[in-house]
Enzyme design. Sequence first.
Site, PDB file in Angstrom:
ATOM      1  N   TYR A 104       1.351   4.933  13.321  1.00  0.00           N
ATOM      2  CA  TYR A 104      -0.050   5.327  13.310  1.00  0.00           C
ATOM      3  C   TYR A 104      -0.781   4.724  14.518  1.00  0.00           C
ATOM      4  O   TYR A 104      -0.173   4.093  15.372  1.00  0.00           O
ATOM      5  CB  TYR A 104      -0.669   4.981  11.958  1.00  0.00           C
ATOM      6  N   PRO A 114       0.829  -1.212   0.000  1.00  0.00           N
ATOM      7  CA  PRO A 114       0.000   0.000   0.000  1.00  0.00           C
ATOM      8  C   PRO A 114       0.859   1.256   0.000  1.00  0.00           C
ATOM      9  O   PRO A 114       1.831   1.357   0.749  1.00  0.00           O
ATOM     10  CB  PRO A 114      -0.806  -0.128   1.305  1.00  0.00           C
ATOM     11  N   ARG A 163      -0.375  -5.235   9.162  1.00  0.00           N
ATOM     12  CA  ARG A 163       0.914  -4.605   8.874  1.00  0.00           C
ATOM     13  C   ARG A 163       1.507  -4.160  10.204  1.00  0.00           C
ATOM     14  O   ARG A 163       0.863  -3.431  10.969  1.00  0.00           O
ATOM     15  CB  ARG A 163       0.726  -3.404   7.939  1.00  0.00           C
ATOM     16  N   GLN A 205      -5.837  -1.680   2.913  1.00  0.00           N
ATOM     17  CA  GLN A 205      -5.266  -1.434   4.236  1.00  0.00           C
ATOM     18  C   GLN A 205      -6.132  -0.404   4.950  1.00  0.00           C
ATOM     19  O   GLN A 205      -6.259   0.728   4.493  1.00  0.00           O
ATOM     20  CB  GLN A 205      -3.823  -0.927   4.111  1.00  0.00           C
ATOM     21  N   LEU A 234      13.208  -1.975   0.664  1.00  0.00           N
ATOM     22  CA  LEU A 234      14.358  -1.901  -0.243  1.00  0.00           C
ATOM     23  C   LEU A 234      14.661  -3.244  -0.900  1.00  0.00           C
ATOM     24  O   LEU A 234      15.813  -3.638  -1.042  1.00  0.00           O
ATOM     25  CB  LEU A 234      15.585  -1.355   0.485  1.00  0.00           C
ATOM     26  N   CYS A 244       0.390   5.489  -0.022  1.00  0.00           N
ATOM     27  CA  CYS A 244      -0.486   6.655   0.033  1.00  0.00           C
ATOM     28  C   CYS A 244      -0.278   7.538  -1.190  1.00  0.00           C
ATOM     29  O   CYS A 244       0.851   7.822  -1.577  1.00  0.00           O
ATOM     30  CB  CYS A 244      -0.211   7.451   1.301  1.00  0.00           C
TER      31      CYS A 244
END
Length: 370
Positions: free
Chosen positions: A182, A23, A230, A100, A301, A25
Amino acid sequence: MSHLFSPYSIADLHLKNRIVIAPMCQYSAENGDATDWHLIHLGHLALSGAGLLIIEATAVEAEGRITPADLGLWSDDNESALRRVLSAVRRHSSMPIAIQLAHAGRKASSHLPWDGGQLILPEQGGWRPQAPSAIAHLADEPAPLALDNAGLERVLQAFVAAAQRAHRLGIDAIELHAAHGYLLHQFLSPLANTRDDQYGGSLENRMRFPLAVFDAVRAVVPVTMPVGVRLSATDWVETGWDVEQSVCFAQALRERGCSYMHVSSGGVSPLQNIPLGPGYQVSLAETMRRETGLPTIAVGLITEAEPAEAIIAEGRADLVALARGMLFDPRWPWHAAVTLGAEVSAPPQYWRSQPRGLSRLFGDASIGQR
């Protein structure tokens, strides 16, 4: 046969390969509504040949948005707008799509990243963020509002309602966002949670609200619909959330029917010290997989085909996810298939694009020209 391009199932959800589009944003919604940008963005990613596409962090209530331009799923209008986008995408792609669901907590009410990403104060058109405790993310920011019991119940029910909307939309899986600093991550981390009630203090207490959200979401969608999490496996701060606590949390989630773990790290503290490098979070995923037995997604990465192949072949994770790498190269699965001698799905309109000598790249695809 390539391990990366072998099929895999998360519960009853069958994936053609082990590549996940993480996901990402887009900060391009209007009052939470998906726009034409989302149609373009998700549409071309759905033609990439990946095994699973996860829609960006989607706010379960307006106050839970990172920015005023975040995607949302708290209203009928949000649901209708996303249905329009998904209907168009699905006409041209059979790729499974997850979503998500998220709440930004104290990191809410921020400017867009390309406008600086700083907190927007209420007098500037923002709103007061809400969090487990009245502790600001940055030292120069005003403190968020600590959620009381009524606020906790409101947030929990917002997750439930968003999950029900996701199911009505025919979305294939739900991922709860408990990472990157979050709200659900804030409850887990002692750096953000200093409550003295049943939701703070001990590890058991700090896990209580995130587990309650998971239980409530799991209860309102069919058992055949995967619900994963997640997770930031570590805060990268000595006194913060760490891998050992993450294992305990994941074990508790497994007992409750969690379908998978998507393992990331960091985000809750500006004091984090992250050792960035290729595949820097893979060892975290490997630990979570080994200690919990849950299907695990590694991310961070992972940019080249050979390392991604090795992660799966060596049993370090069950799937690999790409985010920025997929934005940079939306046909990454095609190019990885070339490198690994594998086959990948592609729409017939693109079959003519395969280079000479790679007639099997798109499986049995063949095309003539008058």
